[in-house]
Design a protein around this motif. Structure first.
Motif, PDB file in Angstrom:
ATOM      1  N   LEU A  61      12.544   2.676  -1.522  1.00  0.00           N
ATOM      2  CA  LEU A  61      11.946   3.556  -0.299  1.00  0.00           C
ATOM      3  C   LEU A  61      12.841   4.147   0.492  1.00  0.00           C
ATOM      4  O   LEU A  61      13.395   3.359   1.310  1.00  0.00           O
ATOM      5  N   GLU A  62      13.076   5.417   0.497  1.00  0.00           N
ATOM      6  CA  GLU A  62      13.890   5.868   1.552  1.00  0.00           C
ATOM      7  C   GLU A  62      13.005   6.297   2.851  1.00  0.00           C
ATOM      8  O   GLU A  62      12.085   6.842   2.663  1.00  0.00           O
ATOM      9  N   VAL A  63      13.390   5.692   3.926  1.00  0.00           N
ATOM     10  CA  VAL A  63      12.706   6.098   5.187  1.00  0.00           C
ATOM     11  C   VAL A  63      13.542   6.990   6.046  1.00  0.00           C
ATOM     12  O   VAL A  63      14.618   6.780   6.484  1.00  0.00           O
ATOM     13  N   ASN A  64      12.917   8.066   6.027  1.00  0.00           N
ATOM     14  CA  ASN A  64      13.569   9.124   6.912  1.00  0.00           C
ATOM     15  C   ASN A  64      13.483   8.794   8.441  1.00  0.00           C
ATOM     16  O   ASN A  64      12.454   8.532   8.946  1.00  0.00           O
ATOM     17  N   GLU A  65      14.518   9.204   9.198  1.00  0.00           N
ATOM     18  CA  GLU A  65      14.431   9.106  10.776  1.00  0.00           C
ATOM     19  C   GLU A  65      14.491  10.236  11.316  1.00  0.00           C
ATOM     20  O   GLU A  65      15.217  11.105  11.246  1.00  0.00           O
ATOM     21  N   GLY A  66      13.354  10.376  12.373  1.00  0.00           N
ATOM     22  CA  GLY A  66      13.228  11.671  13.034  1.00  0.00           C
ATOM     23  C   GLY A  66      13.530  11.693  14.495  1.00  0.00           C
ATOM     24  O   GLY A  66      13.309  10.271  15.078  1.00  0.00           O
ATOM     25  N   THR A  98      16.000  13.062   9.200  1.00  0.00           N
ATOM     26  CA  THR A  98      17.079  13.237   8.064  1.00  0.00           C
ATOM     27  C   THR A  98      16.214  14.051   6.965  1.00  0.00           C
ATOM     28  O   THR A  98      15.042  13.970   6.723  1.00  0.00           O
ATOM     29  N   ILE A  99      17.074  14.405   6.116  1.00  0.00           N
ATOM     30  CA  ILE A  99      16.727  15.438   4.863  1.00  0.00           C
ATOM     31  C   ILE A  99      16.542  14.162   3.884  1.00  0.00           C
ATOM     32  O   ILE A  99      17.062  13.372   3.308  1.00  0.00           O
ATOM     33  N   PRO A 100      15.369  14.253   3.290  1.00  0.00           N
ATOM     34  CA  PRO A 100      14.828  13.449   1.961  1.00  0.00           C
ATOM     35  C   PRO A 100      15.818  13.509   0.640  1.00  0.00           C
ATOM     36  O   PRO A 100      16.092  14.720   0.817  1.00  0.00           O
ATOM     37  N   GLY A 114       0.747  -1.286  -0.084  1.00  0.00           N
ATOM     38  CA  GLY A 114       0.044  -0.030   0.136  1.00  0.00           C
ATOM     39  C   GLY A 114       1.054   1.279  -0.022  1.00  0.00           C
ATOM     40  O   GLY A 114       0.271   2.383   0.254  1.00  0.00           O
ATOM     41  N   LEU A 115       2.177   0.876  -0.044  1.00  0.00           N
ATOM     42  CA  LEU A 115       3.068   2.574  -0.326  1.00  0.00           C
ATOM     43  C   LEU A 115       3.566   2.753  -1.745  1.00  0.00           C
ATOM     44  O   LEU A 115       4.452   3.292  -1.752  1.00  0.00           O
ATOM     45  N   ASP A 116       3.005   2.279  -2.505  1.00  0.00           N
ATOM     46  CA  ASP A 116       3.402   2.469  -3.919  1.00  0.00           C
ATOM     47  C   ASP A 116       3.403   3.988  -4.413  1.00  0.00           C
ATOM     48  O   ASP A 116       3.893   4.661  -5.113  1.00  0.00           O
ATOM     49  N   GLN A 117       2.417   4.738  -3.622  1.00  0.00           N
ATOM     50  CA  GLN A 117       2.344   6.153  -3.823  1.00  0.00           C
ATOM     51  C   GLN A 117       3.076   6.947  -2.685  1.00  0.00           C
ATOM     52  O   GLN A 117       2.779   8.476  -2.887  1.00  0.00           O
ATOM     53  N   CYS A 118       3.865   6.292  -2.108  1.00  0.00           N
ATOM     54  CA  CYS A 118       4.369   7.026  -0.849  1.00  0.00           C
ATOM     55  C   CYS A 118       5.655   7.940  -1.279  1.00  0.00           C
ATOM     56  O   CYS A 118       6.228   7.387  -2.014  1.00  0.00           O
ATOM     57  N   ARG A 119       5.651   8.987  -0.998  1.00  0.00           N
ATOM     58  CA  ARG A 119       6.737  10.080  -1.499  1.00  0.00           C
ATOM     59  C   ARG A 119       7.569  10.466  -0.313  1.00  0.00           C
ATOM     60  O   ARG A 119       8.829  10.661  -0.590  1.00  0.00           O
ATOM     61  N   VAL A 120       6.879  10.420   0.697  1.00  0.00           N
ATOM     62  CA  VAL A 120       7.864  10.433   2.254  1.00  0.00           C
ATOM     63  C   VAL A 120       7.433   9.429   3.246  1.00  0.00           C
ATOM     64  O   VAL A 120       6.334   9.434   3.651  1.00  0.00           O
TER      65      VAL A 120
END
Length: 566
Positions: free
Chosen positions: A338-343, A356-358, A311-317
């Motif tokens: 898929l880049e997973v940013n860490e906060g 982290t910066i996309p 369900g993540l094919d449209q995920c941009r962030v």
């Protein structure tokens, strides 16, 4: 407080969308049986105005003062968001409660906050929670509330049908208190973190500066809205950016809910990112996946198919937080495209500290600070200190606790040890104090749990640990008598049974995130000579975790309640 534009405040955002996008669908709520209910901005505003008018009528009849507290006890749903807005529009302060709390904690929060009313919403296990709601407290139910709650309390739809909408545009200033977010402290007693409307407005401005959001985005709301990240990203992001929010129905329907939403922005805790990975590996062994990904065209098709299945094919962030993300896990998702940013953040700063910066590889860190956030490392103990305009107003009715974490110069003492690299990226290296966070992103104060463990005569010393595990684990040193008895098979079975009962008795009185997966009983004495205790006979927590830490995952993985260690 930094200068805040009035049109960025929560209620003003609602009025903006009511005026400019009344017919835009913005909420989608599963109702069971495959049915969904939707709301436009105009319908949301109408419901909010009617409930706000009702709350004002209640307040006038019962003598509530300005800023009276109104609680929300519910799983995520459309009515949760509308309740929050109605509370604010009526001139009151919201107090969200986690929908899994033990009754003792529910009562403690409702009484400490002096809540004058409570929304009882979508819940599992309401019968067990109900004793925590003080007798006589006015409550309101939702269409998805448990049957008993809908019988006992006035319903949302019935109230809205008979109450006329509140007129005009009642405003709340940036300095006004918006909410109390209760979070566990070192004593285990929840603390009410006070945040203003201005805090939220500044937080969203900072967040959008790093992660742009707009009306075309879609988010799935499933992490508790009582948690600061969901509150900021979903609720206040929705109000600021005007995107569409979908709600998850149950854990069993989560995959369907995710595929319905096909979110463009998706945040999760590490534990769920791991579950996604395990689900893929169950169907497609890693060796085979690696081979397929190495074939140019096939690899692209495999990535696309896997992301669509998730369900993540449209995920941009995509982002993770609330607990450290394993570096290997980040690399695994990167291979799938898929880049997973860490906060990194806390309830006390509205979770706006670092991310982290996309598009940049800052793996192993939580990235640089958001614009407007100041960081420094305390040279005396390596503790991270931070400042920002999203910093809490303080802990409700706890000035001494507030002074302990926010110093005279306005720096928040996070309790985390950290380092900042040459690129300005932050790396969290440990905790200054004993409070630890599970992989679900929930803080656990071990001391109160350890006190309960020590009530058993066969336990001489103990440590509750479990940073980055799903649940805490209790490591207990058996008394000499119990250690001797554990050598006999029959006596060992009896000891195991009574320790198991002791574990169950303690877990029944704890909130879900505090409950221990297992007890590990060790026979090796903890002494001054072997470094496990101090000369004053205090257990050295760091030493215990250093020695036993490497075995924790294996112990938990054994699925045994009582484990006998060395």
């Amino acid at each position: 407080m930094a200068a805040i534009s009035p049109d960025t405040l929560a209620l003003q955002r609602l009025y903006h969308w009511e005026r400019t996008a009344a017919d835009q669908l913005v909420l989608t709520q599963p109702m069971g049986g495959g049915q969904v209910q939707t709301w436009t901005w105009g319908q949301v505003a109408d419901q909010v105005r009617r409930m706000a008018a009702h709350l004002q009528q209640m307040g006038q009849a019962q003598g509530w003062g300005p800023g009276a507290k109104v609680a929300i006890l519910s799983k995520n749903c459309a009515w949760w968001l509308m309740s929050d807005l109605a509370i604010w529009m009526a001139g009151y302060v919201s107090v969200p409660l986690y929908p899994t709390l033990a009754p003792e904690t529910i009562r403690q929060i409702l009484e400490h906050s002096e809540a004058r009313a409570c929304f009882i919403g979508k819940l599992d296990g309401w019968a067990g929670m109900k004793p925590g709601v003080p007798a006589g407290l006015p409550c309101i139910s939702y269409p998805l509330s448990p049957d008993d709650a809908r019988k006992d309390y006035p319903g949302w739809d019935a109230i809205c049908a008979k109450v006329a909408p509140l007129q005009g545009q009642p405003l709340r200033g940036g300095e006004d208190l918006a909410t109390l977010i209760y979070t566990s402290g070192t004593t285990g007693a929840p603390k009410g973190v006070m945040h203003s409307f201005g805090n939220f407005a500044w937080a969203l401005t900072a967040a959008i500066g790093r992660v742009p959001m707009g009306p075309d985005d879609r988010l799935l709301s499933y992490l508790p809205l009582a948690h600061v990240v969901e509150r900021v990203l979903v609720e206040h992001g929705w109000l600021r950016a005007g995107f569409k929010v979908y709600f998850a129905e149950t854990l069993d329907t989560f995959t369907t809910d995710l595929q319905r939403a096909r979110p463009t922005i998706f945040f999760s805790v590490p534990r769920l990112w791991v579950k996604f990975q395990q689900g893929v590996q169950h169907k497609l062994p890693q060796a085979k996946l690696d081979k397929l990904l190495g074939i140019p065209l096939i690899g692209w098709l495999v990535k696309r198919k896997l992301m669509k299945a998730l369900g993540l094919d449209q995920c941009r962030v995509a982002a993770g937080g609330a607990a450290p993300m394993p570096v290997a896990l980040l690399h695994w998702y990167r291979k799938l495209g898929l880049e997973v940013n860490e906060g990194y953040g806390m309830t006390e700063n509205l979770a706006i500290c670092n991310i982290t910066i996309p598009g940049k590889d800052q793996t192993g860190t939580v990235g640089p600070a958001y614009d407007g956030v100041q960081l420094r490392i305390d040279p005396s103990n390596g503790e991270l200190l931070m400042k920002s305009p999203a910093l809490m107003l303080g802990y409700y009715k706890e000035p001494q606790m507030t002074a302990e974490v926010i110093d005279a110069e306005g720096w928040l003492h996070t309790g985390d040890k950290a380092a900042i690299d040459g690129q300005g990226c932050l790396r969290i290296t440990g905790r200054v104090k004993d409070l630890f966070k599970t992989s679900k992103g929930k803080y656990v104060a071990p001391a109160p749990i350890e006190d309960r463990l020590m009530l058993n005569k066969d336990i001489e010393a103990c440590v509750v640990t479990g940073a980055n595990l799903g649940q805490p684990v209790g490591i207990v040193m058996l008394s000499p008598d119990a250690a001797e008895r554990s050598g006999s098979a029959a006596d060992r079975e009896q000891l195991m049974a009574q320790l198991s009962k002791h574990l169950d008795d303690i877990n029944e009185r704890l909130d879900p995130h505090e409950q221990m997966d297992c007890l590990v009983a060790v026979k090796t004495p903890w002494t001054v000579d072997n470094g496990f205790i101090t000369p004053t006979f205090k257990v050295k927590r760091n030493r215990i975790e250093e020695v036993y830490g490497p075995q924790l995952e294996a112990w938990v993985g054994s699925r045994k309640k009582i484990i006998f260690g060395d």
